[in-house]
Motif scaffolding. Structure first.
Motif, short mmCIF file in Angstrom:
data_model
loop_
_atom_site.label_atom_id
_atom_site.label_comp_id
_atom_site.label_asym_id
_atom_site.label_seq_id
_atom_site.Cartn_x
_atom_site.Cartn_y
_atom_site.Cartn_z
N UNK A 110 59.70 103.17 -84.07
CA UNK A 110 58.79 103.82 -83.13
C UNK A 110 57.89 102.83 -82.39
N UNK A 111 57.33 101.85 -83.13
CA UNK A 111 56.36 100.96 -82.49
C UNK A 111 56.75 99.48 -82.55
N UNK A 112 57.93 99.18 -83.13
CA UNK A 112 58.44 97.80 -83.22
C UNK A 112 57.66 96.89 -84.17
N UNK A 113 56.72 97.42 -84.94
CA UNK A 113 55.95 96.61 -85.88
C UNK A 113 56.84 96.14 -87.03
N UNK A 114 56.54 94.97 -87.54
CA UNK A 114 57.27 94.46 -88.70
C UNK A 114 56.44 94.60 -89.98
N UNK A 115 55.29 95.22 -89.89
CA UNK A 115 54.44 95.49 -91.06
C UNK A 115 54.90 96.80 -91.69
N UNK A 116 55.93 96.72 -92.55
CA UNK A 116 56.51 97.91 -93.15
C UNK A 116 56.59 97.75 -94.65
N UNK B 30 70.09 94.57 -93.52
CA UNK B 30 69.04 94.15 -92.59
C UNK B 30 67.99 93.35 -93.35
N UNK B 31 67.73 92.11 -92.89
CA UNK B 31 66.79 91.23 -93.59
C UNK B 31 65.33 91.48 -93.20
N UNK B 32 65.08 91.70 -91.91
CA UNK B 32 63.71 91.88 -91.42
C UNK B 32 63.60 93.22 -90.69
N UNK C 295 82.29 97.78 -102.72
CA UNK C 295 82.22 98.41 -101.41
C UNK C 295 81.88 99.90 -101.52
N UNK C 296 82.32 100.55 -102.59
CA UNK C 296 82.00 101.96 -102.79
C UNK C 296 80.50 102.17 -103.00
N UNK C 297 79.87 101.27 -103.73
CA UNK C 297 78.47 101.47 -104.07
C UNK C 297 77.49 100.81 -103.12
N UNK C 298 77.93 99.87 -102.32
CA UNK C 298 76.98 99.17 -101.47
C UNK C 298 77.15 99.47 -99.99
N UNK C 299 78.26 99.99 -99.57
CA UNK C 299 78.52 100.18 -98.14
C UNK C 299 77.60 101.22 -97.51
N UNK C 300 77.28 102.27 -98.22
CA UNK C 300 76.49 103.35 -97.65
C UNK C 300 75.02 103.29 -98.03
N UNK C 301 74.59 102.24 -98.71
CA UNK C 301 73.21 102.18 -99.16
C UNK C 301 72.26 102.03 -97.97
N UNK C 302 71.24 102.85 -97.95
CA UNK C 302 70.22 102.80 -96.91
C UNK C 302 68.87 102.60 -97.59
N UNK C 303 67.98 101.90 -96.95
CA UNK C 303 66.64 101.68 -97.48
C UNK C 303 65.64 102.34 -96.54
N UNK C 304 64.75 103.17 -97.11
CA UNK C 304 63.75 103.88 -96.32
C UNK C 304 62.45 103.09 -96.34
N UNK C 305 61.87 102.91 -95.17
CA UNK C 305 60.61 102.18 -95.01
C UNK C 305 59.57 103.07 -94.35
#
Length: 53
Positions: free
Chosen positions: A41-47, A34-36, A9-19
């Protein structure tokens, strides 16, 4: 709670992924659970994933 659960929980709770959005170029971050991801800004899923923080 076991020691292993505490460490996880210490190492995974705050992990963020930048797209970065392929459609508009916006960068945004989401939680690791978040899986998908979709562009905020534009709601696109092409990230593309560009970083983990």
């Amino acid at each position: 709670m076991s020691l292993v659960d505490t460490l996880k929980s210490m190492f995974s709770a705050d992990e963020r992924i930048v797209y970065r959005c392929d459609a508009c170029g916006e960068t945004f971050d989401v939680g690791s659970s978040v899986d998908d991801p979709a562009c905020t800004a534009c709601e696109s899923t092409e990230v593309r994933q560009i970083n983990r923080v």
